[in-house]
Design a protein around this motif. Structure first.
Motif, short mmCIF file in Angstrom:
data_model
loop_
_atom_site.label_atom_id
_atom_site.label_comp_id
_atom_site.label_asym_id
_atom_site.label_seq_id
_atom_site.Cartn_x
_atom_site.Cartn_y
_atom_site.Cartn_z
N ASP A 60 -12.11 6.84 -3.87
CA ASP A 60 -12.02 7.06 -2.42
C ASP A 60 -10.67 6.55 -1.93
N PRO A 61 -9.84 7.40 -1.33
CA PRO A 61 -8.51 6.96 -0.87
C PRO A 61 -8.56 6.06 0.35
N ALA A 62 -9.73 5.89 0.97
CA ALA A 62 -9.85 5.04 2.15
C ALA A 62 -10.59 3.74 1.85
N PHE A 63 -10.90 3.49 0.58
CA PHE A 63 -11.71 2.32 0.22
C PHE A 63 -11.26 1.82 -1.14
N ARG A 64 -11.15 0.49 -1.26
CA ARG A 64 -10.71 -0.08 -2.54
C ARG A 64 -11.25 -1.49 -2.68
N THR A 76 -9.67 4.02 14.22
CA THR A 76 -10.43 3.46 15.33
C THR A 76 -10.02 4.14 16.63
N PRO A 77 -10.75 3.91 17.73
CA PRO A 77 -10.32 4.44 19.02
C PRO A 77 -8.94 3.94 19.44
N ALA A 78 -8.50 2.81 18.87
CA ALA A 78 -7.18 2.27 19.19
C ALA A 78 -6.11 2.75 18.23
N GLY A 79 -6.49 3.47 17.17
CA GLY A 79 -5.52 3.96 16.21
C GLY A 79 -5.87 3.56 14.79
N PRO A 80 -5.02 3.93 13.84
CA PRO A 80 -5.29 3.62 12.43
C PRO A 80 -5.30 2.11 12.18
N ALA A 81 -6.08 1.71 11.18
CA ALA A 81 -6.14 0.29 10.83
C ALA A 81 -6.50 0.15 9.36
N THR A 82 -6.02 -0.93 8.76
CA THR A 82 -6.42 -1.33 7.42
C THR A 82 -7.06 -2.70 7.51
N LEU A 83 -8.21 -2.85 6.89
CA LEU A 83 -8.94 -4.11 6.93
C LEU A 83 -9.15 -4.62 5.51
N ARG A 84 -8.86 -5.89 5.31
CA ARG A 84 -9.14 -6.56 4.05
C ARG A 84 -10.12 -7.69 4.33
N VAL A 85 -11.24 -7.70 3.61
CA VAL A 85 -12.24 -8.76 3.79
C VAL A 85 -12.54 -9.39 2.44
N GLU A 177 -3.14 9.98 6.64
CA GLU A 177 -1.82 9.34 6.66
C GLU A 177 -1.89 8.03 5.90
N PRO A 178 -0.76 7.59 5.33
CA PRO A 178 -0.77 6.31 4.62
C PRO A 178 -1.26 5.19 5.53
N ALA A 179 -2.12 4.36 4.99
CA ALA A 179 -2.70 3.29 5.80
C ALA A 179 -1.67 2.21 6.08
N PRO A 180 -1.71 1.60 7.26
CA PRO A 180 -0.80 0.49 7.55
C PRO A 180 -1.13 -0.72 6.68
N LEU A 186 -3.66 3.54 -0.09
CA LEU A 186 -4.75 3.75 0.86
C LEU A 186 -4.34 4.79 1.90
N HIS A 187 -5.30 5.60 2.33
CA HIS A 187 -5.04 6.62 3.34
C HIS A 187 -6.07 6.53 4.46
N VAL A 188 -5.62 6.69 5.68
CA VAL A 188 -6.50 6.74 6.85
C VAL A 188 -7.02 8.17 6.98
N PRO A 189 -8.33 8.37 7.14
CA PRO A 189 -8.86 9.74 7.30
C PRO A 189 -8.24 10.43 8.50
N PRO A 190 -8.20 11.74 8.48
CA PRO A 190 -7.58 12.50 9.59
C PRO A 190 -8.29 12.27 10.92
N ALA A 191 -7.56 12.54 11.99
CA ALA A 191 -8.14 12.50 13.33
C ALA A 191 -9.01 13.73 13.54
N ALA A 192 -9.85 13.69 14.57
CA ALA A 192 -10.76 14.80 14.84
C ALA A 192 -10.00 16.11 15.04
N ARG A 193 -8.90 16.07 15.78
CA ARG A 193 -8.13 17.30 16.01
C ARG A 193 -7.59 17.87 14.71
N THR A 194 -7.19 16.99 13.80
CA THR A 194 -6.66 17.45 12.52
C THR A 194 -7.76 18.12 11.70
N TRP A 195 -8.95 17.52 11.65
CA TRP A 195 -10.06 18.15 10.94
C TRP A 195 -10.32 19.55 11.49
#
Length: 334
Positions: A60-64, A76-85, A177-180, A186-195
């Protein structure tokens, strides 16, 4: 009754289990662009079990997973994000990058099951009692993002998981798009308009037939309305999703399990789940949806959790195969 060992079987993967490499996590770096948060959960949290349902295949390019941590790219509603936990002691250490960093950190407790109540589950079968006892860190995630969970579920309609994972991987890499942040690949999934704007030939190259692609386009065009379902109760959220043609009970349940963390969103219309539940609880490998729901009736309000615990109970719950595997297809080669 569940066995002593807990191999990572296909059923366990279906149940949302993901192995996190057992390496000591490092403290968040606290770089100029990364924001951090530490959260002390009220009980044990197993990152592989809680976040595992969000992974769409091992590539999965959005999960590792790496070095005792889980990385996740999201929109997110505020824009792309990368989270590490990462879990350390009794705390969860989180670091986030991108315009949506504050959004994901604010909702970290819900993502890790902070709004879930495992104590509400009362096992009534020996197998479920054993599976529940062996997984004190199982909590139901709640992403608060409907479209992000909905699209990969639509891709999984009527095909093998391998085909769906391949399509998801190709489309996210091509149109996302490449994740921040510092994690490469890692890649952020496309926005709704792009889909909604993906060309028909690219759907075809990804192995997605016209029925599934049309459903995704319809959902993307009403994404704002669908996202409102994240704040609804189960009946209202189900009705909102199923108002879109092509989204039925199976798709809505699989979506709301992740976006809303609904403990009672049991999956119906599945090819394998009724037989697994029937075989595990009553020795009935030919159980249908009605029989499955009858067996799960004692767990009303917690039926999804019960089904997950059955899938995680070990290989003994899976009935022996009597028919050929579902054939794999690739319309992209036609």
């Amino acid at each position: 009754m569940a066995g002593r060992f807990d191999p990572l079987t296909r059923a366990a993967v279906r149940g949302g289990r993901t192995d996190v490499p057992p390496a000591a996590p490092q403290q968040p770096t606290g770089t100029a662009t990364g924001k951090t948060r530490t959260w002390a959960p009220p009980g044990p949290v197993d990152l592989g079990l809680v976040l595992g349902p969000l992974r769409r295949g091992p590539a999965d390019p959005a999960f590792r997973t790496a070095a005792g941590a889980v990385w996740r790219a999201t929109r997110t509603p505020a824009g792309p994000a990368t989270l590490r936990v990462a879990a350390q002691g009794g705390e969860v250490l989180a670091e986030a990058w991108g315009p949506g960093a504050d959004w994901v950190l604010d909702r970290l407790p819900e993502l890790l099951g902070g709004a879930d109540d495992p104590a509400a589950f009362v096992p009534r079968h020996r197998l479920l009692h054993a599976s529940h006892r062996r997984r004190p860190g199982l909590r139901l995630t709640r992403t608060g993002l409907v479209l992000e969970s909905l699209i990969p579920v639509i891709l999984e309609q009527k095909v093998t998981t391998d085909e769906a994972y391949r399509a998801w991987r190709r489309l996210v890499v091509q149109y996302g798009e490449p994740a921040p942040g510092p994690e490469p690949g890692l890649h952020v999934p496309p926005a709704a308009r792009t889909w909604a704007m993906i060309a028909s030939w690219d759907w075809h190259k990804a192995g997605v037939d016209s029925k599934r692609s049309a459903t995704i386009v319809r959902a993307a065009r009403v994404a704002a309305r669908l996202e409102e379902a994240a704040a609804m109760d189960l009946p209202a959220a189900t009705a909102r999703l199923q108002a879109v043609p092509g989204i039925g009970p199976w798709t809505s349940a699989e979506t709301l399990q992740r976006s809303n963390g609904h403990a009672d969103a049991v999956t119906t219309g599945d090819l394998h789940l009724p037989g697994i539940v029937g075989y595990a609880l009553a020795g009935d490998r030919d159980a249908d949806d009605a029989a499955m729901l009858e067996l799960l009736a004692p767990y009303a309000g917690q039926r999804h959790r019960a089904a997950r615990l059955i899938l995680l109970a070990g290989p003994s719950v899976v009935p022996p195969r009597r028919t050929p595997r579902m054939p794999r297809g690739d319309i992209g080669r036609l």
